[in-house]
Design a protein around this motif. Structure first.
Motif, short mmCIF file in Angstrom:
data_model
loop_
_atom_site.label_atom_id
_atom_site.label_comp_id
_atom_site.label_asym_id
_atom_site.label_seq_id
_atom_site.Cartn_x
_atom_site.Cartn_y
_atom_site.Cartn_z
N LYS A 50 0.83 -1.22 0.00
CA LYS A 50 0.00 0.00 0.00
C LYS A 50 0.86 1.26 0.00
O LYS A 50 0.64 2.18 -0.79
N SER A 51 1.84 1.31 0.92
CA SER A 51 2.71 2.50 0.98
C SER A 51 3.53 2.64 -0.29
O SER A 51 3.72 3.75 -0.80
N THR A 52 4.01 1.53 -0.80
CA THR A 52 4.81 1.58 -2.03
C THR A 52 3.97 2.11 -3.19
O THR A 52 4.46 2.90 -4.00
N PHE A 170 -2.91 10.04 1.43
CA PHE A 170 -2.79 9.85 2.88
C PHE A 170 -2.33 8.43 3.17
O PHE A 170 -2.98 7.47 2.74
N ASP A 171 -1.23 8.28 3.89
CA ASP A 171 -0.74 6.94 4.23
C ASP A 171 -0.93 6.69 5.73
O ASP A 171 -0.12 7.12 6.55
N GLU A 172 -1.99 6.01 6.06
CA GLU A 172 -2.34 5.69 7.46
C GLU A 172 -2.20 6.91 8.35
O GLU A 172 -1.45 6.88 9.35
N PRO A 173 -2.93 7.99 8.03
CA PRO A 173 -2.72 9.26 8.74
C PRO A 173 -3.12 9.22 10.21
O PRO A 173 -2.69 10.08 10.98
MG MG Z 1 2.33 1.11 4.75
#
Ligand code: MG
Ligand code: ADP
Length: 250
Positions: A50-52, A170-173
């Motif tokens: 997901k982050s990638t 937004f990455d797991e904000p």
């Molecule tokens: Mg991640």
């Protein structure tokens, strides 16, 4: 090959995206189209990529293969002015990354002055407007350490908005926040969604995903397993992997 697409196309388009770190193929062919004003929540287990994916959408990571378009501009075109394109994309991380030695206002004005070359008065005006949007006008002269985690994250969102982005990632904000602070951050994100911001939100907040997302994408093992409305993906998942993931969240 470089391509320019008409602006009537999707705001964000990812085509055949692969990303490997050494032998580890983390993204194995991602195709995703996100329309202007659309809010897409990305869910999936830790390590699923997901982050990638988000980092490839603003080229913090260079894709191994495939194309990324934002607002019709191909980011993966080697000739693109990546700094210019990146300015159109706001990103908010789990960690807020505010400068501890700068006040809230200074945190908001510095990137505007450095990157956008705004003068001091113009940057301060934009900073004040965005602090008001996130409900933190009274903290303008405070230092980050005196704020709660939720307030710091709202400052980080205001800082991003001050750059005038077309899309927000937004990455797991809310993942680093105490539970009682999550709601205020989600409320700001909901406001942005209501205002028509195009957003990709990686989150474990299923209530937010159900209520705010136009679409939910479930990723596992570097592929999109399921992509549909919140009611379909969360409410009536078609795939066993999605069901298994969701059952562990409850
Ligand atoms: Mg991640
Ligand atoms: P998620 O956000 O879904 O938890 P990530 O995209 O962070 O997943 O990570 C997916 C995989 O990619 C993990 O196996 C992780 O170790 C690996 N990975 C991520 N970033 C890097 C990097 N910069 N270098 C090497 N491996 C990485």
């Amino acid at each position: 090959m470089s391509e320019q697409r008409p602006s009537a196309g999707p705001e964000i388009e990812v085509r055949g995206l692969h990303k490997s770190f050494g032998d580890n193929e983390v993204l194995r062919g991602i195709d995703l189209e996100i329309g202007q004003g659309e809010v897409v929540c990305v869910i999936g287990p830790s390590g699923s990529g997901k982050s990638t994916l988000l980092r490839c959408v603003n080229l913090l990571e260079e894709p191994t293969k495939g194309q990324v378009f934002v607002g019709g501009t191909e980011l993966t075109d080697p000739d693109v002015d990546i700094d210019a394109v990146r300015r159109r994309i706001g990103m908010v991380f789990q960690q807020f990354n505010l400068f501890p030695h700068l006040t809230v206002t200074e945190n908001l004005t510095l990137p505007q002055r450095r990157v956008l070359r705004r003068d001091k008065a113009a940057a301060a005006k934009v900073a004040a407007e965005n602090l008001e949007r996130v409900g933190l006008s009274e903290k303008a002269d405070a230092y980050p350490a005196s704020l709660s985690g939720g307030q710091q994250q709202r400052v980080a969102i205001a800082r991003s908005l001050s750059m005038g982005p077309e899309v927000m990632l937004f990455d797991e904000p809310t993942s680093a926040l105490d539970p009682e602070l999550v709601g205020d951050v989600l409320a700001v994100m909901r406001m942005l969604a209501d205002e028509g911001m195009t957003m990709i939100v990686v989150t474990h907040e299923m209530t937010f995903a159900r209520e705010v997302a136009d679409r939910v994408v479930f990723m596992d093992g570097g592929v999109i397993v399921e992509d549909g409305s919140p009611g379909q993906v969360i409410g009536a998942p078609r795939h066993e992997r999605t069901r298994h993931f969701l059952s562990r969240l409850l």
